[in-house]
Every structure is written in C-alpha cells, then in structure tokens.
Design an enzyme around this catalytic site. Structure first.
Site, PDB file in Angstrom:
ATOM      1  N   GLU A 159      -1.442  38.037  47.619  1.00 26.92           N
ATOM      2  CA  GLU A 159      -0.114  38.654  47.721  1.00 26.92           C
ATOM      3  C   GLU A 159       0.153  39.280  46.365  1.00 26.92           C
ATOM      4  O   GLU A 159       0.109  38.588  45.342  1.00 26.92           O
ATOM      5  CB  GLU A 159       0.937  37.612  48.082  1.00 26.92           C
ATOM      6  CG  GLU A 159       0.752  37.026  49.480  1.00 26.92           C
ATOM      7  CD  GLU A 159       0.771  38.066  50.585  1.00 26.92           C
ATOM      8  OE1 GLU A 159       1.446  39.111  50.423  1.00 26.92           O
ATOM      9  OE2 GLU A 159       0.081  37.876  51.598  1.00 26.92           O
ATOM     10  N   CYS A 188       9.023  39.023  43.489  1.00 26.28           N
ATOM     11  CA  CYS A 188       8.176  40.094  44.019  1.00 26.28           C
ATOM     12  C   CYS A 188       8.946  40.909  45.045  1.00 26.28           C
ATOM     13  O   CYS A 188       8.663  42.067  45.269  1.00 26.28           O
ATOM     14  CB  CYS A 188       6.933  39.494  44.651  1.00 26.28           C
ATOM     15  SG  CYS A 188       7.314  38.061  45.646  1.00 26.28           S
TER      16      CYS A 188
HETATM   17  P1  NAD Z   1      -0.600  38.374  36.939  1.00 32.12           P
HETATM   18  O1  NAD Z   1      -1.403  39.210  37.865  1.00 32.12           O
HETATM   19  O2  NAD Z   1      -0.482  38.810  35.542  1.00 32.12           O
HETATM   20  O3  NAD Z   1      -1.186  36.879  36.904  1.00 32.12           O
HETATM   21  C1  NAD Z   1      -1.446  36.126  38.076  1.00 32.12           C
HETATM   22  C2  NAD Z   1      -2.483  35.070  37.754  1.00 32.12           C
HETATM   23  O4  NAD Z   1      -3.737  35.719  37.499  1.00 32.12           O
HETATM   24  C3  NAD Z   1      -2.170  34.262  36.498  1.00 32.12           C
HETATM   25  O5  NAD Z   1      -2.581  32.931  36.689  1.00 32.12           O
HETATM   26  C4  NAD Z   1      -2.992  34.947  35.434  1.00 32.12           C
HETATM   27  O6  NAD Z   1      -3.312  34.102  34.354  1.00 32.12           O
HETATM   28  C5  NAD Z   1      -4.229  35.322  36.220  1.00 32.12           C
HETATM   29  N1  NAD Z   1      -4.980  36.458  35.668  1.00 32.12           N
HETATM   30  C6  NAD Z   1      -4.486  37.514  35.000  1.00 32.12           C
HETATM   31  N2  NAD Z   1      -5.489  38.377  34.688  1.00 32.12           N
HETATM   32  C7  NAD Z   1      -6.638  37.831  35.183  1.00 32.12           C
HETATM   33  C8  NAD Z   1      -7.991  38.253  35.214  1.00 32.12           C
HETATM   34  N3  NAD Z   1      -8.374  39.396  34.661  1.00 32.12           N
HETATM   35  N4  NAD Z   1      -8.897  37.435  35.822  1.00 32.12           N
HETATM   36  C9  NAD Z   1      -8.503  36.274  36.410  1.00 32.12           C
HETATM   37  N5  NAD Z   1      -7.227  35.836  36.407  1.00 32.12           N
HETATM   38  C10 NAD Z   1      -6.300  36.609  35.815  1.00 32.12           C
HETATM   39  O7  NAD Z   1       0.857  38.209  37.627  1.00 32.12           O
HETATM   40  P2  NAD Z   1       2.169  37.547  37.033  1.00 32.12           P
HETATM   41  O8  NAD Z   1       2.704  38.425  35.943  1.00 32.12           O
HETATM   42  O9  NAD Z   1       1.974  36.113  36.759  1.00 32.12           O
HETATM   43  O10 NAD Z   1       3.146  37.665  38.302  1.00 32.12           O
HETATM   44  C11 NAD Z   1       3.876  38.815  38.598  1.00 32.12           C
HETATM   45  C12 NAD Z   1       3.179  39.663  39.638  1.00 32.12           C
HETATM   46  O11 NAD Z   1       2.990  38.878  40.822  1.00 32.12           O
HETATM   47  C13 NAD Z   1       4.020  40.856  40.073  1.00 32.12           C
HETATM   48  O12 NAD Z   1       3.169  41.970  40.237  1.00 32.12           O
HETATM   49  C14 NAD Z   1       4.604  40.416  41.407  1.00 32.12           C
HETATM   50  O13 NAD Z   1       4.940  41.481  42.280  1.00 32.12           O
HETATM   51  C15 NAD Z   1       3.482  39.582  41.955  1.00 32.12           C
HETATM   52  N6  NAD Z   1       3.949  38.628  42.957  1.00 32.12           N
HETATM   53  C16 NAD Z   1       3.729  38.922  44.266  1.00 32.12           C
HETATM   54  C17 NAD Z   1       4.182  38.059  45.253  1.00 32.12           C
HETATM   55  C18 NAD Z   1       3.964  38.370  46.698  1.00 32.12           C
HETATM   56  O14 NAD Z   1       4.217  37.516  47.546  1.00 32.12           O
HETATM   57  N7  NAD Z   1       3.475  39.575  47.036  1.00 32.12           N
HETATM   58  C19 NAD Z   1       4.847  36.878  44.899  1.00 32.12           C
HETATM   59  C20 NAD Z   1       5.044  36.591  43.537  1.00 32.12           C
HETATM   60  C21 NAD Z   1       4.587  37.468  42.580  1.00 32.12           C
END
Ligand code: NAD
Length: 524
Positions: free
Chosen positions: A288, A322
C-alpha cells in the site's frame, strides 16, 4: 469455525475529567520521563548493540525518549534464521491456537495496554490523543479481531465433493518467511502487517520505520505477552536498503507486506524481479503506497460540509495520513463561502505538543519531512500561479511545526496539485461551476495515484456519473464525507494505480495473499 463475532472497538473520547484521560495523561508523563533502551527481538532474544540511536519526540526534538539498538545485515540474517527455525511448529499449530493468541492481544490492547500504546504513539509519532486512540487502540484492535474472523472464513472455503470422492483444500502458510516493512504514520499498520501474515501461519521478519520504533517496541511486547511463540515475528531496526540486500537475495524469501512510499515500493519490486530466479517460490508482493487524495465538489454541494471535509480531511494528523485530502476542486459558485468557513475553522485549530489535549495540530514526523514540506510552501509563496489562503508559516526550533496551509492554485496542474507532499498542505483549484466534465478529467489525470477520493454533491445523478468517470481514481471512495477515517470491517482500505496492490488491509482479500492452497482429491 465459530470465533467471537468481531465488533469495532468503541472510541474513547478522553473528555476533561474522565478516568481514561487521567490515565492517559499519567502514562504519557511516565513514559516521557523514562529513558528506554529498546532492544531488537530475534528468536525471542532481546538483542542489544553498540549502535544506540536516539528516539526523538517530533514536537520536542531536544528531549529524547531513550535509545534503540540499531543492527546491521548480520542481525537480518539472524532474524531470518530464527523465523525459519520457528516455521514448522508455527505452521503446524492449530488455527484455534493462533487465533487465540491474536484475540488475546486484542483484548490486552483494548484494556491494560491501551494507555501505553496510545501514549507511545503520541510521544514518538506526535499524534494528539484522539488520533492516537483511533489508530493504536481502536484500529489495531479491529485489525486483530476482524482478521481472526476472516481467517476462519478462508479455512471454510472448500470445493465441492461427490459420492466416493472427497475434495478439500488446505490453506497453508507460504514456504519461507514474510518481510513486513512498515511506515511511520500508523501504529495500527505497524502491528497489522506482521500480525496478519503471522496469523495465517507464516513467520515474519519485521522492520519498522526508524521514527516508529517506540510504538513498534510496545506492539512486540504486547504480542509476546499474548503468547506469541519465539521466532514467529522477529523485530529488527536496520537501515532499509541494508535489510533489503539480505532479504531480497535470500532463497526463502516468500513475500513482502509493505506500506510506505511509492518510490521505495517500486524499487523493491524491481529488485525482487531481478532476483526472481533465486527464490524457491514466487514471492507475494503486497504494498500500500502513496496518494494524492482528492475532494471533488459539485455546484450542488453543501458549502459547510465541504469546508469541514477540507479542514478535517486535510489536516488531521498534520496531513500525514495516506488518505489525507491534498487537492480539492471547488466550483466557482461555492468558493467564497467555502473559503470563509475554512479560514474560520482553521482559527480554532491549536498547534503544539500532544500533552496539551487541546492541541489539534502537532508536529510533522522529522526534519527531513519538515524541510520537504517547507520547500513546497516556499515555492508556492514565490510562484505567481498560487496564493496562500491560510497558514504558510513553520518553525523547527523546538519541534517540527508547520501551520495548516491552504494554497489556491490558478494552474490546475501546479506541482502541489499533482505530487504527494505528505504534510499539512492542501491545494485548491476553483473551476467554472458549469464545467464539471472537464474537472472530472482533471481529477483523473493530474496524479498517478488512486488511494482515496471524496465527491460532494446533493445531486444523485452527478454522484452516479462521477463514480463511473472516476472508477479507477480511488480505491476508497467517499460520498458527501471527508476522504479519511476508514474503519476496519466497514470500509476495507487500499488504493489502485500507483497507490498500491489494493489488497485491502483488514479483509479476506489481504489474508488470502498469505496462504498457499493445496487441493487434495481422495477417492474411496
Ligand atoms: P517510506 O517509504 O519512506 O518507508 C517505509 C518503510 O520502508 C520504512 O520502514 C523504511 O525504513 C523502509 N525503507 C525506506 N527505504 C527503503 C529501501 N530503499 N529499502 C528497504 N526499505 C526501505 O514511507 P514512510 O515515510 O514511512 O511513510 C509515508 C508513506 O507511506 C507515504 O507515501 C504514504 O502515502 C504511505 N502510506 C500509504 C498507506 C496506504 O495504505 N496506501 C498507508 C500509510 C502510509
């Protein structure tokens, strides 16, 4: 196959003088004054390292909550080994035992753990008491209770048989381990991503966002108290790409349960694609991702309801949901009235730390987010295509505070109407009230995302028409309401297009991704 009928956990109001408010305030103070040394959990062991990272409060970044023990690739290896060692016993445990562990976790969270997890979410992620309550208490309890019900429905999905032949289907866990990668913004998502895969008999390596460690730690302790066996969920704090290097090269990698940004997910998918020949089984990819959620008002909409949808939909939890509304299309006949209501409403939104329960707006999650959002605001201030209608100020001297900001764009494809900002900023485009058709096209085409969307109109024909035209523009659609606040069991949540694989968290659709069915024909 009967389990307790799931009910949504009632939301507590935390009214002044109520016992729950006093308990939450007391717990908040208690946790704030502690200096926790938070371990990783690998195979039931608490793991400490020399690399201690501070746990910050976004609203008061000089006052740390303690440290968490940061690991490296070797800890990810250990977590995978611990998960695989636990696989056989967990996969063979009866579904009733698995269900009862997660039902017990739900009851502990609804009761004695509620104030602690809410306070951790308030402190670590800067949520006000109400936002913490609907997330870390109610939504996580709901995920656990409803998923247990959906699990039993999956196990009851059986094929037809005939005299002399008994056909049946076993919904087995995946062969290998599942990687749960969770975002900072919801404690409920942090708990649900590892738990839903584990509930179906899988073993999990879980890596939360670094800015979510406080709540993640509590969830892990909660699951352990509920009786989760060692090694079923292994919690590591490691740099994302470093963890990914180990996970996505491992032959037993069987699936990823991800919530986070679109760019990160797309890179992960590419890596999995490149490595596909290395795995024993095709991994399940569930993600998501980002959003650019819209409010579309028709000229027949109620102006007051529209203004409320904008202020509540855009600014609860500082716009870091989100599902938060971040672009709105308003017909010219309603604009002046809506603008007045929005500006009045925003005057009542107090900003500050969550310990003052009257603060509606708290801080954004970290300096990186703060700087990114502030840049969008500065660029808008310097653009002759945009006016700042409300807010526009920010200050990171004590905490990462940004005023709720409303931008009026005269260009329907200005950058803040297209890109995900993930902060307290909404962009408004006012369209000619007689040009609804072109506006539908704008909503559909200005962003690659399709997570949530709201249509406000008093005209039934228009609602029907807009829903057809926008059929793929949102995975969650709201009629005459704000586009946030999905409730487990009521509005299964997930987006399409660049917003995710749309497997609807907290539904049978999601749980089905965590089983590998075996069909059996037995002849007598
Ligand atoms: P993010 O993508 O920065 O991080 C998500 C997770 O991935 C974290 O645990 C992070 O440490 C890890 N991560 C980051 N880069 C990585 C890589 N290169 N390799 C492996 N792991 C990695 O997201 P965030 O800032 O924590 O959350 C916000 C984002 O999440 C927004 O884009 C929001 O829209 C989305 N979101 C979507 C939903 C949904 O249901 N669609 C729900 C909540 C949040």
């Amino acid at each position: 196959f009967r389990v307790p009928t799931p009910v949504n956990e009632p939301v507590k109001s935390y009214a002044p003088g109520s016992p729950e408010r006093e308990e939450l305030q007391r717990t908040y103070k208690e946790l704030k004054s502690q200096q926790l040394d938070v371990p990783m959990y690998i195979g039931g062991d608490k793991v400490y390292t020399d690399n201690k990272q501070p746990m910050l409060q976004p609203h008061d970044h000089q006052h740390i909550l303690g440290h968490f023990n940061y690991g490296d690739a070797s800890h990810v290896e250990q977590a995978i080994n611990a998960a695989l060692a636990a696989h056989e016993a967990w996969a063979n445990m009866s579904w009733e035992h698995r269900a009862s562990i997660f039902l017990k976790a739900a009851e502990l969270l609804a009761g004695p753990w509620r104030a602690r997890l809410n306070a951790a979410t308030m402190l670590g992620q800067s949520k006000n008491a109400y936002q913490a309550e609907i997330d870390s208490a109610c939504e996580l309890v709901d995920f656990l209770r409803f998923n247990v019900q959906y699990m039993t429905e999956i196990y009851q999905m059986q094929p037809e048989s005939s005299p002399g032949v008994w056909n049946r289907m076993e919904h087995r866990p995946l062969e290998g381990f599942v990687f749960a990668l969770t975002p900072f913004n919801f404690t409920a998502i942090a708990g649900n991503l590892p738990a839903s895969a584990a509930m179906m008999g899988n073993v999990v390596v879980w890596k939360p966002a670094n800015t979510q460690v406080y709540a993640a730690h509590m969830i892990m302790e909660l699951f352990r108290e509920a009786g989760l066996p060692d090694g079923v969920i292994n919690l590591v704090y490691v740099d994302g790409p470093e963890a990914g290097d180990v996970i996505f090269n491992h032959p037993d990698f069987a699936g990823i349960h991800f919530t986070g940004s679109t760019g990160v997910f797309q890179n992960i998918w590419k890596t999995i694609g490149t490595n596909i020949h290395k795995y024993k089984t095709y991994p399940r990819i569930v993600g998501e991702t980002g959003g650019k959620d819209f409010i579309l008002a028709h000229k027949s909409a109620d102006a007051k309801a529209l203004a409320t949808a904008i202020t509540r939909g855009a600014f609860e939890y500082q716009g870091q949901k989100c599902s938060a509304a971040s672009r709105a299309y308003i017909p010219s006949n309603l604009w002046e009235e809506v603008k007045g209501y929005v500006q009045e409403d925003l005057k009542t939104f107090k900003m500050g730390a969550p310990e003052d329960f009257s603060n509606f707006i708290n801080a954004v999650i970290d300096e990186k987010s703060f700087d990114k959002i502030a840049k969008y605001i500065d660029d808008a201030k310097n653009s002759n295509e945009v006016e700042v209608i409300a807010g526009g100020n920010y200050d990171k001297s004590k905490g990462y505070f940004i005023e709720p900001t409303v931008l009026l764009s005269h260009n329907p494809t200005y950058v803040t109407l297209c890109e995900e900002i993930f902060g307290p900023v909404i962009s408004i485009y006012v369209y000619d009230e007689n040009n609804f058709e072109d506006t539908l096209e704008l909503v559909n085409s200005t962003s690659p995302y399709a997570l949530t969307g709201a249509i406000l109109s008093q005209d039934r024909y228009i609602i029907e028409h807009a829903m057809k035209k926008l059929s793929n523009a949102a995975g969650n659609f709201y009629i005459n309401d704000k586009p946030t606040g999905a409730v487990v069991g009521q509005q299964p949540f997930g987006g399409a297009r660049a917003s995710g694989t749309n497997d609807k968290a907290g539904s049978m659709l999601n749980l089905l991704r965590w089983v590998s069915a075996r069909s059996i024909k037995e002849t007598f």
